[in-house]
Scaffold this motif. Structure first.
Motif, mmCIF file in Angstrom:
data_model
loop_
_atom_site.group_PDB
_atom_site.id
_atom_site.type_symbol
_atom_site.label_atom_id
_atom_site.label_comp_id
_atom_site.label_asym_id
_atom_site.label_seq_id
_atom_site.Cartn_x
_atom_site.Cartn_y
_atom_site.Cartn_z
ATOM 1 N N PHE A 82 0.804 -1.219 0.000
ATOM 2 C CA PHE A 82 0.000 0.000 0.000
ATOM 3 C C PHE A 82 0.843 1.277 0.000
ATOM 4 N N TYR A 83 2.117 1.156 -0.201
ATOM 5 C CA TYR A 83 2.985 2.317 -0.324
ATOM 6 C C TYR A 83 2.926 3.228 0.896
ATOM 7 N N SER A 85 7.344 4.160 -3.343
ATOM 8 C CA SER A 85 7.331 3.507 -2.039
ATOM 9 C C SER A 85 7.727 4.492 -0.952
ATOM 10 N N ALA A 86 7.167 4.284 0.221
ATOM 11 C CA ALA A 86 7.415 5.207 1.331
ATOM 12 C C ALA A 86 8.800 4.980 1.938
ATOM 13 N N GLN A 97 -4.524 1.996 -6.441
ATOM 14 C CA GLN A 97 -3.173 1.434 -6.461
ATOM 15 C C GLN A 97 -2.265 2.161 -7.446
ATOM 16 N N HIS A 115 -1.761 5.938 -5.412
ATOM 17 C CA HIS A 115 -0.909 6.063 -4.227
ATOM 18 C C HIS A 115 0.572 6.249 -4.540
ATOM 19 N N PRO A 116 1.173 5.389 -5.341
ATOM 20 C CA PRO A 116 2.576 5.630 -5.655
ATOM 21 C C PRO A 116 2.799 6.946 -6.396
ATOM 22 N N ASN A 123 2.898 9.671 -3.743
ATOM 23 C CA ASN A 123 4.181 9.638 -3.027
ATOM 24 C C ASN A 123 5.294 10.218 -3.882
#
Lengths: 154, 154
Positions: free
Chosen positions: A65-66, A153-154, B21, B24-25, B28
């Motif tokens: 879920f990043y 990605s976090a 999905q 989200h990336p 970020n």
DNA sequence: CCCATCTCAGGTCAACTGACATCC
DNA sequence: CGGATGTCAGTTCACCTGAGATGG
């Protein structure tokens, strides 16, 4: 006359913008639909993923879920407090907590999935079944690629 | 054998899930890219929209972004404090505050747009130009439809 | 009076960073 | 010891609801 069409490879807004403009109303809409079950859209999504792939860990989910492991841990703690899932030590590695749904959790997923299917049908009614299939296929390609390359990605 | 493929019209995850999905990336990634300019992805997006359509009000923007007027007001207040935009009373209706970018705001939009274009190129590199065009067209259709039907509004 | 716009106050949710303990 | 997993503490961001003021 402007030269905008030369500077920009595509007309109008970025694809990122278009994605978020679809994402936002869908999130509002699904939050509203899931409210009776006491879960947010994100919480429901996590429950759904766990339902299909039992035994994932918090670390696994945070990558999917990043988000950071801390964020996912907190989310799971909330869901555990509400009795929707359980975490149990892995038999081989006591550091890893494998996640399974409780029966209450499974009920939420089942009922929520039905309601979400109706939402989908409504939200994408401007597309033909064939177009929806195409959209899904393209999105899947992008999702898989971003995931494999760990982008965002976090 | 399960009957899952009968209950679900499509294989695998919901379209809503696929959209999030991808979202989200990208969020970020864009937050990271915009950090040098001191704005978040959402703040940048609002600035971009204002850049292309000067004279919008906070109320206009809140509808476009599916948030409450209060939320948008707060976001704009932050951007105004940082000197990226200005709000001036409409000449006909003193209640309405028309928004324009400052030169600092325009610089952020210009530089950020260049960086975001690179992000796009990378993030969607798994698709051919033709596929990207198709994806954009489908997303546009959905965005326009959801907007016209006020679905997911706060 | 009603409606839209905007503001103020207080609160929540979902993320973050940083520091840390634990297990392999 | 290094690397992965998980936790605790404190913070930020982007939303929300509720209660107003004010203009048309």
């Amino acid at each position: 006359m402007s030269t905008e069409h030369l500077a920009e490879p595509f007309n109008g807004p970025s694809t990122t913008y278009l994605v978020s403009q679809v994402h936002h109303p869908l999130r509002n809409f699904s939050d509203a639909i899931l409210k009776p079950y006491g879960v947010t859209g994100i919480q429901f999504t996590v429950l759904s993923v766990v339902a299909h792939r039992e035994g994932l860990s918090s670390a696994d989910l945070s990558r999917r879920f990043y988000v950071t492991p801390q964020s996912m841990g907190q989310l799971l703690a909330t869901l555990e407090e509400r009795g929707l899932l359980e975490r149990k030590e892995d038999s081989n590695n006591r550091r890893i907590l494998r996640i399974t749904l409780t029966s209450a959790g499974r009920e939420v997923v089942e009922a929520g999935t039905r309601d979400m299917a109706k939402l989908e049908e409504d939200a994408f009614s401007s597309l033909s079944p064939k177009e929806i299939k195409t959209l899904r296929s393209l999105l899947r390609t992008v999702v898989d690629d971003l995931r494999s390359r760990r982008i965002g990605s976090a």
